[in-house]
Scaffold this motif. Structure first.
Motif, PDB file in Angstrom:
ATOM      1  N   PRO A 384       0.829  -1.215   0.000  1.00 58.09           N
ATOM      2  CA  PRO A 384       0.000   0.000   0.000  1.00 58.09           C
ATOM      3  C   PRO A 384       0.855   1.253   0.000  1.00 58.09           C
ATOM      4  CG  PRO A 384      -0.003  -1.023   2.171  1.00 58.09           C
ATOM      5  CD  PRO A 384       0.712  -1.974   1.265  1.00 58.09           C
ATOM      6  N   VAL A 385       0.465   2.241  -0.786  1.00 61.40           N
ATOM      7  CA  VAL A 385       1.183   3.514  -0.843  1.00 61.40           C
ATOM      8  C   VAL A 385       0.180   4.654  -0.891  1.00 61.40           C
ATOM      9  CG1 VAL A 385       3.229   2.585  -1.997  1.00 61.40           C
ATOM     10  CG2 VAL A 385       1.344   3.478  -3.372  1.00 61.40           C
ATOM     11  N   ASP A 386       0.631   5.829  -0.508  1.00 58.30           N
ATOM     12  CA  ASP A 386      -0.169   7.049  -0.564  1.00 58.30           C
ATOM     13  C   ASP A 386       0.398   7.919  -1.677  1.00 58.30           C
ATOM     14  OD1 ASP A 386      -1.274   9.601  -0.229  1.00 58.30           O
ATOM     15  OD2 ASP A 386      -1.451   9.365   1.939  1.00 58.30           O
ATOM     16  N   LEU A 387      -0.258   7.889  -2.836  1.00 61.27           N
ATOM     17  CA  LEU A 387       0.265   8.615  -3.990  1.00 61.27           C
ATOM     18  C   LEU A 387       0.298  10.117  -3.768  1.00 61.27           C
ATOM     19  CD1 LEU A 387      -1.372   6.732  -7.007  1.00 61.27           C
ATOM     20  CD2 LEU A 387       0.913   6.449  -6.051  1.00 61.27           C
ATOM     21  N   LEU A 388      -0.665  10.644  -3.036  1.00 60.72           N
ATOM     22  CA  LEU A 388      -0.703  12.083  -2.785  1.00 60.72           C
ATOM     23  C   LEU A 388       0.494  12.502  -1.931  1.00 60.72           C
ATOM     24  CD1 LEU A 388      -2.239  14.771  -3.033  1.00 60.72           C
ATOM     25  CD2 LEU A 388      -3.465  14.143  -0.944  1.00 60.72           C
ATOM     26  N   ALA A 389       0.738  11.785  -0.858  1.00 60.20           N
ATOM     27  CA  ALA A 389       1.863  12.130   0.015  1.00 60.20           C
ATOM     28  C   ALA A 389       3.187  11.997  -0.721  1.00 60.20           C
ATOM     29  CB  ALA A 389       1.849  11.229   1.253  1.00 60.20           C
ATOM     30  N   LEU A 390       3.308  10.955  -1.542  1.00 59.98           N
ATOM     31  CA  LEU A 390       4.556  10.767  -2.288  1.00 59.98           C
ATOM     32  C   LEU A 390       4.758  11.882  -3.304  1.00 59.98           C
ATOM     33  CD1 LEU A 390       4.415   6.917  -2.854  1.00 59.98           C
ATOM     34  CD2 LEU A 390       6.213   8.153  -1.621  1.00 59.98           C
TER      35      LEU A 390
END
Length: 436
Positions: A384-390
């Protein structure tokens, strides 16, 4: 154009073979007529308001089975609004003459056009940065018009186009849905909208570039459109095999599916986008403020495999992107998947990305004057990743950080599975020939 009477015999033989194949299908397999299918209630933006029924109301006189370009053109009826169902059997090549014989680029060339002469005339070292003009550009335009007359196929309102069985192919065509409402395109492999006569644009991108004319499907001012279980690609003439001219790849293809010029209420589902550079553009210009309140598009359960960029790139529109599968192969010239541009409002949920080691999660999103992106449930190589934060963490400073508030919440959609479940389901079920 070449005219060969032998082509008539080949057409009759091909028609007989296709019809024999259809007749030999078991009765149980023939029972369902997907040409009469309509978009299920609540299935994305195309279900809004009156919904999308395509040609389901067509009478028997306007149900056509076609096996060649000439039959397809007749069935399209000049883009009329009459309810119609068009069933494509076998492979149709848009680059054919009236006898069904294949036409190549030399057959379209006129006015003395040749690529060799064109390159010599507009070589930036001698021509400079001015827009091409003069005899060779005029000849290119005339040649391009001859090809467009054959390959641009216009679809009118209240039309359903479906492929029969698992092997229906339309190659070389640019399907255009322009200022039309209530259109369905399903179960069809649409490939290789090949432009014989790209134009040189000296000032594009700072270094110049080649501009091509045709998308596999282009929606312009279209409303209530459902595209389902189609496969879109450059199969046959991949751009990566084209030469370099003026230090730029001599592109022959534009987009796989472009949604522009105020198009609205579109659902794209269970489709496969493959082996292409710029897959999907939603909104064609930062200054096209008339697109505000339009370009409402749902993308769900689609596969984007070996796509370099624009999957999609969005301006202005409210776009729901959920349960899609993205696959970047080893060695791919990958740039990004989700393009956040002027006043776009992308709501991305539970999408799965599989990439090689040289692609990082921060590469999946690119912003040009964008302001917001909602994302949740994203899976990147199984994690799982947070595209916005990245995106905000790795923002180079050339663009402002994105906020999570896109100003709307989707309500028109089916069940939203986890990204892991969707990844498996889409791998098995997306693309032409896979309607359950």
């Amino acid at each position: 154009m070449r005219l060969h009477r032998a082509g008539l015999r080949r057409r009759h033989l091909a028609l007989s073979a296709v019809l024999l194949g259809v007749l030999c299908v078991p009765a149980q397999a023939q029972a369902r007529d997907i040409g009469r299918d309509t978009l299920p209630a609540g299935d994305g933006w195309a279900a809004y308001g009156t919904g999308t029924t395509g040609g389901a109301a067509a009478d028997d006189a306007h149900v056509h089975t076609v096996t060649d370009r000439a039959g397809l053109v007749r069935a399209l009826d000049g883009g009329s609004d009459t309810p119609k169902i068009i069933k494509i059997a076998g492979t149709i090549d848009a680059n054919t003459d009236d006898d069904g014989d294949h036409l190549d680029c030399d057959d379209y060339a006129t006015g003395g056009y040749t690529l060799k002469k064109y390159l010599a005339a507009y070589d930036p070292r001698t021509w400079g940065a001015a827009k091409p003009s003069g005899p060779q550009e005029e000849a290119r335009q005339a040649s391009a018009a001859r090809q467009a007359e054959r390959v641009v196929l216009r679809i009118g309102s209240n039309t359903t186009i479906v492929g029969l069985g698992s092997g229906a192919v339309l190659k070389g065509a640019g399907l255009q849905v322009e200022d039309a409402d209530n259109v369905i395109i399903r179960n069809l492999d649409i490939r290789d909208a090949y432009d014989c006569f790209p134009v040189w644009q000296p000032n594009s991108g700072g270094l110049g570039d080649w501009k091509t004319a045709y998308d596999n499907i282009w929606l312009r001012g279209a409303t209530h459109v459902w595209i389902d279980h189609v496969t879109l690609s450059d199969k046959g003439h991949p751009d990566e095999r084209e030469p370099t001219h003026f230090a730029r790849n001599y592109l022959r293809h534009d987009g796989l599916l472009d949604i522009t010029n105020g198009s609205d209420l579109v659902t794209v589902s269970w489709s496969r986008f493959a082996d292409h550079d710029k897959a999907m553009l939603i909104g064609n210009g930062d200054s096209a403020t008339g697109d505000r309140g339009r370009l409402r598009v749902t993308l769900h359960h689609n596969e984007f495999e070996s796509i370099v960029q624009r999957a999609p790139r969005v301006r202005f529109g409210q776009v729901h992107v959920y349960n899609n599968r993205y696959v970047v192969p080893e060695g791919s010239d990958y740039r990004y998947s989700l393009g956040v541009s002027t006043e776009s409002a992308i709501h991305a949920e539970n999408n799965a990305f599989t990439t090689p080691g040289h692609v990082e999660a921060a590469d999946l999103v690119k912003s040009w004057n964008g302001s917001a992106l909602h994302q949740s449930g994203t899976l990147f190589n199984g994690f799982p990743v947070d595209l916005l934060a990245l995106n905000n963490a790795y923002n180079s400073g050339s663009e402002r950080d994105l906020t999570a508030d896109v100003g709307w919440t989707p309500t028109l959609h089916g069940r939203i599975d986890s990204a892991a479940v969707a990844d498996r389901e889409v791998a098995r079920g997306a693309g032409a020939g896979r309607i359950p």
